[in-house]
Motif scaffolding. Structure first.
Motif, short mmCIF file in Angstrom:
data_model
loop_
_atom_site.label_atom_id
_atom_site.label_comp_id
_atom_site.label_asym_id
_atom_site.label_seq_id
_atom_site.Cartn_x
_atom_site.Cartn_y
_atom_site.Cartn_z
N SER A 1 -1.28 28.28 -18.01
CA SER A 1 -0.92 29.52 -17.33
C SER A 1 0.02 30.33 -18.20
N LEU A 2 -0.14 31.63 -18.14
CA LEU A 2 0.75 32.55 -18.85
C LEU A 2 2.09 32.57 -18.13
N GLU A 3 3.19 32.51 -18.89
CA GLU A 3 4.53 32.55 -18.29
C GLU A 3 5.22 33.83 -18.75
N PRO A 4 5.24 34.87 -17.90
CA PRO A 4 5.82 36.15 -18.30
C PRO A 4 7.35 36.12 -18.42
N ARG A 5 8.01 35.12 -17.83
CA ARG A 5 9.48 35.05 -17.92
C ARG A 5 9.96 34.54 -19.27
N LEU A 6 9.06 34.02 -20.09
CA LEU A 6 9.42 33.53 -21.42
C LEU A 6 8.85 34.48 -22.47
N ASP A 7 9.55 34.58 -23.58
CA ASP A 7 9.06 35.41 -24.68
C ASP A 7 9.14 34.63 -25.99
N THR A 8 8.67 35.24 -27.06
CA THR A 8 8.66 34.54 -28.34
C THR A 8 10.07 34.28 -28.86
N ALA A 9 11.04 35.09 -28.49
CA ALA A 9 12.43 34.82 -28.89
C ALA A 9 12.91 33.51 -28.27
N TRP A 10 12.57 33.28 -27.00
CA TRP A 10 12.92 32.01 -26.35
C TRP A 10 12.24 30.86 -27.08
N PHE A 11 10.96 31.04 -27.41
CA PHE A 11 10.21 30.00 -28.11
C PHE A 11 10.86 29.67 -29.45
N ASP A 12 11.25 30.71 -30.20
CA ASP A 12 11.87 30.48 -31.51
C ASP A 12 13.21 29.76 -31.38
N ARG A 13 13.97 30.07 -30.33
CA ARG A 13 15.27 29.41 -30.14
C ARG A 13 15.10 27.94 -29.77
N ASN A 14 14.04 27.60 -29.07
CA ASN A 14 13.87 26.24 -28.55
C ASN A 14 12.93 25.36 -29.36
N SER A 15 12.19 25.93 -30.27
CA SER A 15 11.27 25.11 -31.06
C SER A 15 11.94 24.74 -32.38
N GLY A 16 11.51 23.64 -32.91
CA GLY A 16 12.02 23.20 -34.20
C GLY A 16 11.15 23.77 -35.31
N PRO A 17 11.32 23.26 -36.52
CA PRO A 17 10.49 23.73 -37.63
C PRO A 17 9.04 23.30 -37.44
N THR A 18 8.13 24.05 -38.02
CA THR A 18 6.71 23.74 -37.92
C THR A 18 6.42 22.48 -38.71
N ASP B 1 -2.31 27.04 -51.03
CA ASP B 1 -2.16 25.71 -50.43
C ASP B 1 -0.74 25.16 -50.58
N LEU B 2 0.10 25.77 -51.41
CA LEU B 2 1.48 25.31 -51.56
C LEU B 2 2.49 26.17 -50.81
N ARG B 3 2.07 27.31 -50.28
CA ARG B 3 3.00 28.20 -49.59
C ARG B 3 3.32 27.70 -48.20
N VAL B 4 4.56 27.91 -47.78
CA VAL B 4 4.98 27.59 -46.42
C VAL B 4 4.48 28.71 -45.52
N PRO B 5 3.84 28.36 -44.41
CA PRO B 5 3.34 29.43 -43.53
C PRO B 5 4.49 30.21 -42.91
N THR B 6 4.34 31.51 -42.87
CA THR B 6 5.31 32.37 -42.20
C THR B 6 4.80 32.67 -40.80
N ARG B 7 5.62 33.33 -40.03
CA ARG B 7 5.23 33.67 -38.65
C ARG B 7 4.00 34.56 -38.64
N ASP B 8 3.80 35.40 -39.69
CA ASP B 8 2.64 36.29 -39.74
C ASP B 8 1.36 35.54 -40.08
N ASP B 9 1.49 34.42 -40.82
CA ASP B 9 0.31 33.66 -41.20
C ASP B 9 -0.26 32.84 -40.05
N VAL B 10 0.57 32.47 -39.10
CA VAL B 10 0.16 31.57 -38.03
C VAL B 10 -0.31 32.39 -36.84
#
Length: 148
Positions: free
Chosen positions: A112-129, A55-64
């Motif tokens: 809708s699924l957007e095939p022109r975007l990938d998780t790298a784009w998401f990581d660059r444009n999203s802030g911290p969780t 309950d004190l750990r910060v979630p990593t990309r694998d946990d989410v």
């Protein structure tokens, strides 16, 4: 009068650059000297599986399982403003990832699924969780979108 002042400023500037170059050369000589490395200690430290409780750990990309963010600006893909295929809205998106896929959800609830975007784009444009949610609908409510 101005020529004399200009020559004085150039001499001062040249002196500053000379001092700067000497300082850099000193640093480079210090960096080239070998630094003694500590010898390996061996297996003296105990192996610990988890340092913090779950309950004190910060979630990593694998946990989410999936991540989502709100994007209120228009989304430009391949030089064109992306619009919802069902209702035509072009701003106030919820962008979420599930695995390696990026999905878009408009304000009206069309997804809708957007095939022109990938998780790298998401990581660059999203802030911290900011938070974790047990369900997709809780995440939508947290981001201010109606769940349908």
């Amino acid at each position: 009068m101005f020529g004399r002042k200009r020559r004085q400023m150039r001499r001062e500037f040249a002196e500053i650059w000379r001092q700067h170059a000497e300082m850099i050369n000193t640093w480079e000589r210090e960096e080239q000297e070998p630094v003694p490395q500590p010898e390996p200690v061996g297996d003296l430290a105990p192996v610990v599986d988890d340092f913090l409780p779950a309950d004190l750990r910060v979630p990593t990309r694998d946990d989410v399982e999936g991540m989502m963010m709100r994007r209120q600006m228009p989304l430009v893909l391949d030089g064109e403003v992306h619009a919802c295929p069902q209702c035509g809205s072009y701003r106030d998106w919820i962008v979420f990832t599930l695995g390696d896929e990026v999905w878009l959800r408009c304000r009206a609830g069309h997804q809708s699924l957007e095939p022109r975007l990938d998780t790298a784009w998401f990581d660059r444009n999203s802030g911290p969780t900011e938070s974790r949610h047990a369900t997709f609908d809780e995440g939508l409510r947290h981001l201010g979108h109606p769940d349908t």
